[in-house]
Design an enzyme around this catalytic site. Structure first.
Site, PDB file in Angstrom:
ATOM      1  CB  CYS A 100      80.468  77.034  66.063  1.00  9.94           C
ATOM      2  SG  CYS A 100      82.249  77.182  66.179  1.00  9.94           S
ATOM      3  CG  HIS A 124      72.253  85.330  70.024  1.00  7.40           C
ATOM      4  ND1 HIS A 124      72.840  84.164  69.650  1.00  7.40           N
ATOM      5  CD2 HIS A 124      72.745  86.418  69.380  1.00  7.40           C
ATOM      6  CE1 HIS A 124      73.430  84.222  68.646  1.00  7.40           C
ATOM      7  NE2 HIS A 124      73.379  85.431  68.200  1.00  7.40           N
ATOM      8  CD  GLU A 126      76.929  81.213  71.291  1.00  6.99           C
ATOM      9  OE1 GLU A 126      77.007  81.958  70.413  1.00  6.99           O
ATOM     10  OE2 GLU A 126      77.447  81.103  72.239  1.00  6.99           O
ATOM     11  CB  THR A 167      80.814  81.899  71.171  1.00  7.34           C
ATOM     12  OG1 THR A 167      79.725  82.062  70.376  1.00  7.34           O
ATOM     13  CG2 THR A 167      80.825  80.503  71.611  1.00  7.34           C
ATOM     14  CB  SER A 222      76.052  89.796  61.079  1.00  6.87           C
ATOM     15  OG  SER A 222      77.191  89.746  61.741  1.00  6.87           O
ATOM     16  CG  ASN A 224      80.195  88.967  63.830  1.00  6.82           C
ATOM     17  OD1 ASN A 224      81.006  89.442  62.810  1.00  6.82           O
ATOM     18  ND2 ASN A 224      79.534  87.845  63.290  1.00  6.82           N
TER      19      ASN A 224
HETATM   20 FE1  F3S Z   1      82.393  79.469  66.047  1.00  6.78          FE
HETATM   21 FE2  F3S Z   1      83.572  81.859  66.889  1.00  6.78          FE
HETATM   22 FE3  F3S Z   1      82.606  81.542  64.459  1.00  6.78          FE
HETATM   23  S1  F3S Z   1      81.922  80.455  68.007  1.00  6.78           S
HETATM   24  S2  F3S Z   1      80.919  80.188  64.838  1.00  6.78           S
HETATM   25  S3  F3S Z   1      84.204  80.306  65.368  1.00  6.78           S
HETATM   26  S4  F3S Z   1      82.470  83.327  65.601  1.00  6.78           S
END
Ligand code: F3S
Length: 653
Positions: A100, A124, A126, A167, A222, A224
């Site tokens: 991303c 994680h 990321e 993020t 997930s 989130n």
């Molecule tokens: Fe990018 Fe935000 Fe989605 S970092 S992958 S737009 S949750």
């Protein structure tokens, strides 16, 4: 009893996931014959992953599992530099990097920082990718306690740190942790939390207070999605479902049901859930084939209300307004002046987006505003630009108190004077009307007003640093640069050779003796200089301004030889002889024994400073840069020559 469905506007795939999933399905559809791998699941959604596997996509955890000649997708979480290097080295690997852009931004911060602090979960993927891009030291802290521990034990107050966040980190918690680092001048905190996540959480937080139950669609794996479920559970009965098949059986006991979905829930899954809910609601049984899905969702929602974002079709245009069919019992209108004269004129049949300003139920009309939706869209675009760090282009409209107003895509951006240029005393008035490149550093909505702040300086600084880096990398002894004199000191002149300053020492300004650098160059002069030496460790660069072609020893060698008699000025009387000028930049010595044919007691008995004499060059020592002259020999030679001339002339009588 039937229920109403209220859906959050931020729902389903975020842009990063949508971009990655679409790219993967596109590649699968094209079927170019290569094996397709994803390094880790491209999405936290078991149904999509199973579907992809059925289509031949291989989901692997390690580069070692990838066979040569394959196409490899890097998911939105990104990977560390080592993984990327291994993938690039893999034979004939076609890498599709779907990291991303918001995560990429953190990677580039990590790559350009010697000391990195990351708020997030160290396990994680990321975060593993972020620290895998760190140029030097890094520390992951999961909360304020771990941050404080680090600050009190391992933190070095002499070093500079940059503090970023995963993020999907909780934005409030990051802001709190950032307030702790604000006390340290050497920690720069950059908010890298993705607003797609925080905005969705905010919407669920608001909606869950208003409804009797909330359905959160998404994969339980997930994080989130689980977070949305946790927020909803605080205010009402909440259900986390991964498909329409998991819809609770007792929905009819609720009057109002809220709906949201995690970033990895595809549109089709959300649509299926809504269709099933509507069927449950004893409404006409709908299938995907016989409904206009968007209209069906709108119909299931409340009637048009103030502040709502709507889309309609232009049905008529008169002198004062543009009439809009909203597909509802109300018809809408937008004042004509809200359409920008610079844009293509609106026509009947065009689709227009607008914000509901006022609903008049008795007359069945709705006043709409296009300028407000333009402002919202502008704000959204610039918020996005703030998140990704993207550079925007705008036109400077006016100077206001404290800075400039720049129009970016017809949205007003305030640029504080301190962010308008590289130097603080720039002439802001001279910038009006010019096109500038800027970065959005703040984008905030306060009620209906947006506060958007930009920085031109940030872009200029970055460009200057990039230029300086390129100059540093290209440095070679003897390489010539055109630079600008930036400042003068009594030991030389500092010259900017492209974002990097080098010193021309006073001895390298000119061949002769220079008392004051200002006698040779002035601040602002554009000069050609040559690299004398540079130290990659300290960054110090020494430059030379004096030119080889002006080297007086070369000029001397071309002009005079030993035996030549020159006119010379006596510069200084010494006990052992006199210094005389030979050519500009070279002085020579007439030793006391070379002044006259007779013995003299004092040089000053014969020669005086300032006097012009004839002297013969009797030696040039190029190695030791010394010239010896003789007045005595010159005088003898001149006498001989005169005698020779006298002897050859005919007698007068
Ligand atoms: Fe990018 Fe935000 Fe989605 S970092 S992958 S737009 S949750």
């Amino acid at each position: 009893m039937s229920f109403e469905i209220f859906k959050t506007s931020s729902i389903g795939f975020c842009f990063g996931v949508r971009r990655a999933v679409n790219a993967l399905y596109d590649t699968v559809a094209k079927g170019h014959g290569r094996k397709i791998y994803t390094l880790g699941s491209i999405i936290h959604n078991a149904a999509i992953n199973t579907d992809l596997q059925k289509r031949g996509v291989r989901i692997v955890d390690s580069v070692d599992e990838i066979s040569p000649g394959s196409t490899v997708f890097i998911r939105t979480h990104g990977v560390g530099a080592d993984v990327y290097a291994r993938l690039s080295a893999a034979a004939d690997a076609d890498i599709v990097d779907m990291t991303c852009p918001k995560v990429k931004r953190i990677h580039s911060i990590a790559q350009s920082t010697d000391n990195l602090i990351v708020a997030g979960d160290a396990a994680h993927p990321e975060v593993i990718g972020i620290v895998g891009n760190a140029a030097g030291f890094y520390r992951v802290v999961k909360d304020e306690n771990e941050l404080r521990d680090f600050l009190s034990v391992d933190f070095d107050p002499h070093l500079k740190y940059v503090f970023v966040a995963q993020t999907t980190f909780n934005v409030e918690r990051f802001m709190f942790m950032r307030s702790i680092t604000d006390e340290y001048d050497n920690i720069e905190a950059v908010n890298t939390v993705c607003t797609a996540t925080s905005e969705r959480q905010k919407q669920v937080d608001i909606l869950a207070r208003e409804v009797d139950a909330m359905l959160i669609v998404g994969d339980p794996g997930s994080s989130n999605t689980r977070k949305l479920y946790e927020i909803a559970s605080k205010y009402c009965e909440a259900y986390l479902i991964s498909s329409a098949g998991e819809l609770p059986k007792n929905l009819k006991k609720y009057k109002k049901i809220g709906l949201s979905a995690g970033a990895s829930a595809p549109d089709e899954m959300i649509e299926e859930v809504i269709i099933n809910m509507m069927n449950e609601n004893d409404e006409k049984v709908l299938t995907e084939d016989d409904i206009d899905f968007a209209a069906a969702i709108d119909a299931s929602m409340k009637i048009i209300r103030n502040g709502q974002r709507v889309t309609g079709v232009v049905t008529g245009i008169n002198n004062t307004e543009v009439q809009i069919d909203l597909g509802a019992k109300h018809s809408g209108f937008i004042p004509k002046e809200e359409f920008d004269a610079d844009e293509e004129p609106v026509k009947v049949g065009d689709e227009v987006e607008a914000i509901v300003v006022k609903v008049n139920d008795s007359e069945g009309v709705v006043q709409l505003s296009k300028s407000r939706i333009d402002a919202i869209k502008g704000f959204e675009t610039l918020s996005q630009a703030k998140e990704t760090g993207e550079i925007c282009t705008g036109k400077v409209m006016q100077v206001v108190k404290g800075g400039l107003i720049v129009s970016v895509n017809r949205t007003r951006v305030f640029v504080p004077a301190s962010q308008a240029a590289l130097t603080r005393n720039a002439d802001l008035n001279a910038m009006v009307g010019s096109e500038v490149r800027l970065r959005i550093i703040e984008a905030e909505m306060k009620g209906r007003n947006s506060r958007i702040i930009g920085s031109i300086r940030s872009v200029l600084k970055e460009e200057k640093e990039a230029k300086a880096k390129a100059v540093r990398e290209s440095l070679e002894v003897g390489k010539k640069f055109t630079g600008t004199v930036k400042s003068l000191t009594n030991f030389g002149a500092f010259v900017d050779i492209g974002g990097v300053d080098g010193l021309v020492h006073v001895t390298d300004l000119a061949w002769g003796k220079v008392k004051n650098p200002a006698d040779v160059v002035s601040v602002g002069d554009v000069v050609e200089v040559e690299v004398k030496s540079f130290d990659p460790e300290t960054g110090k660069i020494s430059l030379v301004y004096k030119k080889q072609e002006d080297n007086p020893w070369n000029i001397l060698s071309a002009k005079y030889s030993v035996g030549d008699i020159i006119d010379s000025k006596v510069l200084k009387i010494m006990p052992y002889g006199a210094f005389v000028s030979v050519i500009p930049g070279i002085d020579g010595l007439v030793h006391i024994s070379q002044i006259a044919d007779r013995r003299i007691d004092k040089v000053s008995d014969v020669l005086t400073a300032g006097q012009t004499i004839k002297a013969k060059i009797i030696n040039i020592d190029y190695d030791n840069k010394k010239v010896s002259l003789s007045v005595k020999d010159a005088s003898d030679d001149i006498d001989d020559a005169e005698q020779d001339n006298g002897g050859s002339e005919p007698e007068a009588e």
